[in-house]
Design a protein around this motif. Structure first.
Motif, PDB file in Angstrom:
ATOM      1  N   ALA A  27      -2.564 143.120  40.113  1.00  0.00           N
ATOM      2  CA  ALA A  27      -1.586 142.449  40.973  1.00  0.00           C
ATOM      3  C   ALA A  27      -0.510 141.825  40.089  1.00  0.00           C
ATOM      4  CB  ALA A  27      -2.257 141.387  41.836  1.00  0.00           C
ATOM      5  N   VAL A  28       0.749 142.088  40.448  1.00  0.00           N
ATOM      6  CA  VAL A  28       1.891 141.589  39.678  1.00  0.00           C
ATOM      7  C   VAL A  28       2.892 140.967  40.644  1.00  0.00           C
ATOM      8  CG1 VAL A  28       3.783 142.212  38.114  1.00  0.00           C
ATOM      9  CG2 VAL A  28       1.607 143.443  37.974  1.00  0.00           C
ATOM     10  N   VAL A  29       3.354 139.757  40.313  1.00  0.00           N
ATOM     11  CA  VAL A  29       4.404 139.113  41.099  1.00  0.00           C
ATOM     12  C   VAL A  29       5.705 139.278  40.316  1.00  0.00           C
ATOM     13  CG1 VAL A  29       5.242 136.972  42.135  1.00  0.00           C
ATOM     14  CG2 VAL A  29       2.784 137.460  42.102  1.00  0.00           C
ATOM     15  N   VAL A  30       6.665 139.957  40.929  1.00  0.00           N
ATOM     16  CA  VAL A  30       7.971 140.215  40.311  1.00  0.00           C
ATOM     17  C   VAL A  30       8.904 139.094  40.745  1.00  0.00           C
ATOM     18  CG1 VAL A  30       9.882 141.844  40.103  1.00  0.00           C
ATOM     19  CG2 VAL A  30       7.548 142.690  40.438  1.00  0.00           C
ATOM     20  N   THR A  31       9.530 138.442  39.766  1.00  0.00           N
ATOM     21  CA  THR A  31      10.404 137.300  40.058  1.00  0.00           C
ATOM     22  C   THR A  31      11.785 137.522  39.451  1.00  0.00           C
ATOM     23  OG1 THR A  31       9.985 136.022  38.032  1.00  0.00           O
ATOM     24  CG2 THR A  31       8.365 135.811  39.818  1.00  0.00           C
ATOM     25  N   GLN A  32      12.689 136.619  39.799  1.00  0.00           N
ATOM     26  CA  GLN A  32      14.022 136.629  39.194  1.00  0.00           C
ATOM     27  C   GLN A  32      14.135 135.564  38.106  1.00  0.00           C
ATOM     28  OE1 GLN A  32      17.122 136.521  42.206  1.00  0.00           O
ATOM     29  NE2 GLN A  32      15.923 137.836  43.546  1.00  0.00           N
ATOM     30  N   GLY A  74       2.313 133.389  47.273  1.00  0.00           N
ATOM     31  CA  GLY A  74       2.719 132.247  48.092  1.00  0.00           C
ATOM     32  C   GLY A  74       3.045 131.035  47.233  1.00  0.00           C
ATOM     33  N   ALA A  75       2.183 130.750  46.258  1.00  0.00           N
ATOM     34  CA  ALA A  75       2.398 129.582  45.386  1.00  0.00           C
ATOM     35  C   ALA A  75       3.663 129.737  44.545  1.00  0.00           C
ATOM     36  CB  ALA A  75       1.184 129.382  44.483  1.00  0.00           C
ATOM     37  N   VAL A  76       3.863 130.916  43.966  1.00  0.00           N
ATOM     38  CA  VAL A  76       5.054 131.147  43.127  1.00  0.00           C
ATOM     39  C   VAL A  76       6.317 131.087  43.981  1.00  0.00           C
ATOM     40  CG1 VAL A  76       6.257 132.842  41.680  1.00  0.00           C
ATOM     41  CG2 VAL A  76       3.802 132.450  41.367  1.00  0.00           C
ATOM     42  N   SER A  77       6.275 131.682  45.165  1.00  0.00           N
ATOM     43  CA  SER A  77       7.477 131.671  46.014  1.00  0.00           C
ATOM     44  C   SER A  77       7.785 130.263  46.540  1.00  0.00           C
ATOM     45  CB  SER A  77       7.349 132.673  47.159  1.00  0.00           C
ATOM     46  OG  SER A  77       6.385 132.265  48.094  1.00  0.00           O
ATOM     47  N   LEU A  79       7.361 127.550  44.727  1.00  0.00           N
ATOM     48  CA  LEU A  79       8.018 126.901  43.590  1.00  0.00           C
ATOM     49  C   LEU A  79       9.466 127.348  43.444  1.00  0.00           C
ATOM     50  CD1 LEU A  79       5.244 127.061  40.864  1.00  0.00           C
ATOM     51  CD2 LEU A  79       6.211 125.004  41.887  1.00  0.00           C
ATOM     52  N   LEU A  80       9.718 128.611  43.744  1.00  0.00           N
ATOM     53  CA  LEU A  80      11.070 129.147  43.583  1.00  0.00           C
ATOM     54  C   LEU A  80      11.927 128.966  44.830  1.00  0.00           C
ATOM     55  CD1 LEU A  80      10.177 132.407  41.611  1.00  0.00           C
ATOM     56  CD2 LEU A  80      10.905 130.190  40.715  1.00  0.00           C
ATOM     57  N   ARG A  81      11.412 128.239  45.776  1.00  0.00           N
ATOM     58  CA  ARG A  81      12.063 127.889  47.040  1.00  0.00           C
ATOM     59  C   ARG A  81      12.543 129.113  47.811  1.00  0.00           C
ATOM     60  NH1 ARG A  81      12.246 123.493  44.059  1.00  0.00           N
ATOM     61  NH2 ARG A  81      12.137 121.433  44.921  1.00  0.00           N
ATOM     62  N   GLN A  82      13.816 129.303  47.938  1.00  0.00           N
ATOM     63  CA  GLN A  82      14.347 130.377  48.790  1.00  0.00           C
ATOM     64  C   GLN A  82      14.614 131.688  48.049  1.00  0.00           C
ATOM     65  OE1 GLN A  82      14.347 130.135  52.129  1.00  0.00           O
ATOM     66  NE2 GLN A  82      13.355 128.195  51.674  1.00  0.00           N
ATOM     67  N   ALA A  97       3.494 146.869  48.299  1.00  0.00           N
ATOM     68  CA  ALA A  97       4.503 145.867  47.939  1.00  0.00           C
ATOM     69  C   ALA A  97       4.783 144.975  49.145  1.00  0.00           C
ATOM     70  CB  ALA A  97       5.793 146.551  47.489  1.00  0.00           C
ATOM     71  N   SER A  98       4.942 143.684  48.870  1.00  0.00           N
ATOM     72  CA  SER A  98       5.291 142.744  49.940  1.00  0.00           C
ATOM     73  C   SER A  98       6.233 141.683  49.391  1.00  0.00           C
ATOM     74  CB  SER A  98       4.042 142.091  50.536  1.00  0.00           C
ATOM     75  OG  SER A  98       3.268 141.460  49.534  1.00  0.00           O
ATOM     76  N   GLN A  99       7.121 141.210  50.251  1.00  0.00           N
ATOM     77  CA  GLN A  99       8.102 140.202  49.870  1.00  0.00           C
ATOM     78  C   GLN A  99       7.644 138.845  50.381  1.00  0.00           C
ATOM     79  OE1 GLN A  99      12.021 140.535  51.652  1.00  0.00           O
ATOM     80  NE2 GLN A  99      12.949 139.746  49.784  1.00  0.00           N
ATOM     81  N   TRP A 100       7.807 137.832  49.532  1.00  0.00           N
ATOM     82  CA  TRP A 100       7.402 136.459  49.841  1.00  0.00           C
ATOM     83  C   TRP A 100       8.582 135.525  49.615  1.00  0.00           C
ATOM     84  CZ3 TRP A 100       2.196 135.112  51.002  1.00  0.00           C
ATOM     85  CH2 TRP A 100       1.328 136.208  51.022  1.00  0.00           C
ATOM     86  N   VAL A 101       8.790 134.586  50.540  1.00  0.00           N
ATOM     87  CA  VAL A 101       9.859 133.602  50.416  1.00  0.00           C
ATOM     88  C   VAL A 101       9.324 132.251  50.894  1.00  0.00           C
ATOM     89  CG1 VAL A 101      12.189 132.924  51.152  1.00  0.00           C
ATOM     90  CG2 VAL A 101      11.654 135.341  50.820  1.00  0.00           C
ATOM     91  N   GLY A 102       9.537 131.222  50.084  1.00  0.00           N
ATOM     92  CA  GLY A 102       9.154 129.866  50.479  1.00  0.00           C
ATOM     93  C   GLY A 102       7.681 129.689  50.792  1.00  0.00           C
TER      94      GLY A 102
END
Length: 158
Positions: A27-32, A74-77, A79-82, A97-102
């Motif tokens: 499992a990998v969480v891709v961030t900006q 969920g936890a990472v998103s 922290l990164l807010r929106q 793949a799934s997208q997470w926000v807030g």
């Protein structure tokens, strides 16, 4: 065929074991997030155990426990807010793949589309070709003290 001819064959009482989804193997969480140490610090503060790997598209959080993917995304998103993050999970040879926000699951995404422009390091990590610990620039959130995590984040805000 009599009962004696069955030998050691065991028939389960229910078929749930045959149809239940297997846990993901990766499992990998891709961030900006621009740098791996800032992502590792944020994950440490969120109590998410990852190896943060740098990539051209943003730091990647490779989960130490792949089964914790939704909770970690969920936890990472949160922290990164929106700013959206994408959770990629490899399960039985298939990638989802799934997208997470807030902190919330927003939508499922076509994995092929997400991976079409992905950097090679992401593919290598998802396929298990390269362990996260062997990628140049990797930073672990494990064992990172709260104090050091806060200092790392503060140094990147300047």
């Amino acid at each position: 065929m009599s009962g004696d001819d069955l030998g050691d064959l065991q028939v389960p009482d229910d078929i749930s074991g045959l149809t239940a989804a297997k846990p993901p193997s990766v499992a990998v969480v891709v961030t900006q997030v621009a740098v791996a140490d800032a992502l590792a610090a944020a994950c440490s503060l969120a109590s998410v155990d990852v190896d943060a790997v740098p990539s051209p598209v943003g730091a990647l959080a490779v989960l130490r426990d792949p089964a914790a993917g939704p909770a970690a995304a969920g936890a990472v998103s949160r922290l990164l807010r929106q700013v959206p993050v994408v959770l990629l999970e490899r399960r039985e040879g298939k990638v989802s793949a799934s997208q997470w926000v807030g902190g919330a699951h927003e939508k499922d995404l076509p994995a092929g589309l997400v991976l079409s422009g992905a950097p090679p390091v992401l593919e290598d990590l998802l396929l298990g070709d390269v362990p996260a610990s062997e990628v140049e620039g990797v930073v672990s959130s494990v064992g990172l003290s709260r104090w050091k995590a806060m200092r790392l984040l503060a140094s990147h805000r300047r």
